[in-house]
Design a protein around this motif. Structure first.
Motif, PDB file in Angstrom:
ATOM      1  N   GLU A   1       0.930  -1.288  -0.033  1.00 18.46           N
ATOM      2  CA  GLU A   1      -0.092   0.139   0.120  1.00 18.46           C
ATOM      3  C   GLU A   1       0.896   1.229   0.098  1.00 18.46           C
ATOM      4  N   PRO A   2       0.743   2.076  -1.061  1.00 19.69           N
ATOM      5  CA  PRO A   2       1.840   3.177  -1.314  1.00 19.69           C
ATOM      6  C   PRO A   2       1.784   4.084  -0.112  1.00 19.69           C
ATOM      7  N   GLU A   3       0.467   4.354   0.450  1.00 22.99           N
ATOM      8  CA  GLU A   3       0.341   5.388   1.386  1.00 22.99           C
ATOM      9  C   GLU A   3       1.121   5.021   2.647  1.00 22.99           C
ATOM     10  N   LEU A   4       1.427   3.871   2.722  1.00 24.85           N
ATOM     11  CA  LEU A   4       1.916   3.442   4.089  1.00 24.85           C
ATOM     12  C   LEU A   4       3.659   4.167   4.142  1.00 24.85           C
TER      13      LEU A   4
ATOM     14  N   SER B   1       2.575  11.066   6.651  1.00 27.56           N
ATOM     15  CA  SER B   1       3.239  11.862   7.712  1.00 27.56           C
ATOM     16  C   SER B   1       2.664  12.078   8.728  1.00 27.56           C
ATOM     17  N   THR B   2       1.312  11.387   8.897  1.00 24.04           N
ATOM     18  CA  THR B   2       0.340  11.285  10.220  1.00 24.04           C
ATOM     19  C   THR B   2       0.427   9.990  10.572  1.00 24.04           C
ATOM     20  N   GLY B   3      -0.865   9.467  10.261  1.00 23.07           N
ATOM     21  CA  GLY B   3      -1.276   7.974  10.817  1.00 23.07           C
ATOM     22  C   GLY B   3      -1.152   7.113   9.439  1.00 23.07           C
ATOM     23  N   GLY B   4      -0.872   5.783  10.134  1.00 28.03           N
ATOM     24  CA  GLY B   4      -0.713   4.585   9.093  1.00 28.03           C
ATOM     25  C   GLY B   4       0.299   3.872   9.693  1.00 28.03           C
ATOM     26  N   THR B   5       0.102   2.468   9.975  1.00 25.65           N
ATOM     27  CA  THR B   5       1.130   1.677  10.236  1.00 25.65           C
ATOM     28  C   THR B   5       0.816   0.036   9.844  1.00 25.65           C
TER      29      THR B   5
ATOM     30  N   GLU C   1      -3.933  10.174   2.975  1.00 26.94           N
ATOM     31  CA  GLU C   1      -3.268   9.027   3.129  1.00 26.94           C
ATOM     32  C   GLU C   1      -3.964   7.949   4.139  1.00 26.94           C
ATOM     33  N   GLU C   2      -4.578   8.372   5.307  1.00 29.69           N
ATOM     34  CA  GLU C   2      -5.165   7.725   6.101  1.00 29.69           C
ATOM     35  C   GLU C   2      -6.415   7.135   5.543  1.00 29.69           C
TER      36      GLU C   2
END
Length: 199
Positions: free
Chosen positions: A146-149, A153-157, A176-177
């Motif tokens: 998943e490219p957004e991971l 620059s905020t959430g996403g793990t 992105e979140e």
């Protein structure tokens, strides 16, 4: 249509927004139907502080919702690096399902919202996985495909979707979140379909 349960607790609204995005990802998979449920607030001495039926919004979860679902997305805001008390209180009452093995082999995923950048997103997600593993569920995360991971620059793990809501809980879910919430719901639904088909 197989039901996929999105069970969340939200106080400021951010986790509810994420739940709706996860539901959108589930709905994008043919043959699955998202089912949104929440839990009521509890007091310090573990008494419900809200009416039995919510005035508005999603219905309160019942054990039957868990038993009937083909997959579960669990969401909670972070409280000192852990899930919120109302969610923990509900999960503590699911022993009857554990005794029956009702959740064994079902896929599950987790998501959270925090007020600060290093406010315990990952530890909260991990803490939410523990009861799911005890129930025998198959816990899914978010792969780095998943490219957004890698771009967020905020959430996403990799442990699940997350959101940085800000101290005043006024930061909207970023692009992105959003994408990661939707991807998590889609992955959960696709996995549930494959398991149902015995793939």
């Amino acid at each position: 249509m197989i039901p996929i349960l999105i069970l969340y607790y939200s106080q400021g609204g951010a986790t509810r927004d994420m739940a709706k995005l996860v539901a959108r990802g589930i709905a994008s998979v043919e043959g699955t139907q998202p089912r949104l449920r929440t839990v009521p607030k509890v007091s310090a001495n573990h008494e419900a502080t809200e009416p039995e039926i919510p005035q508005s919004g999603d219905p309160y979860v019942e054990l039957a919702d868990l038993e009937e679902c083909a997959g579960l997305a669990l969401g909670s805001p972070t409280r000192f690096g852990n899930m919120a008390a109302p969610m923990k209180y509900f999960l503590d009452g699911t022993s009857v399902l554990w005794l029956k093995g009702a959740l064994i082999g079902k896929p599950a995923a987790v998501f959270t919202s925090t007020s600060s950048m290093h406010g315990g997103q990952e530890s909260t997600l991990l803490s939410m996985m523990i009861p799911l593993l005890h129930h025998g569920m198959l816990v899914l995360g978010l792969p780095y495909s998943e490219p957004e991971l890698a771009a967020t620059s905020t959430g996403g793990t990799p442990y699940g979707a997350s959101h940085l809501a800000g101290v005043m809980n006024n930061k909207p879910v970023s692009a992105e979140e959003k994408a990661l919430c939707i991807a998590l719901g889609k992955r959960l639904a696709e996995t549930a379909i494959k398991l149902k088909r015995g793939e």
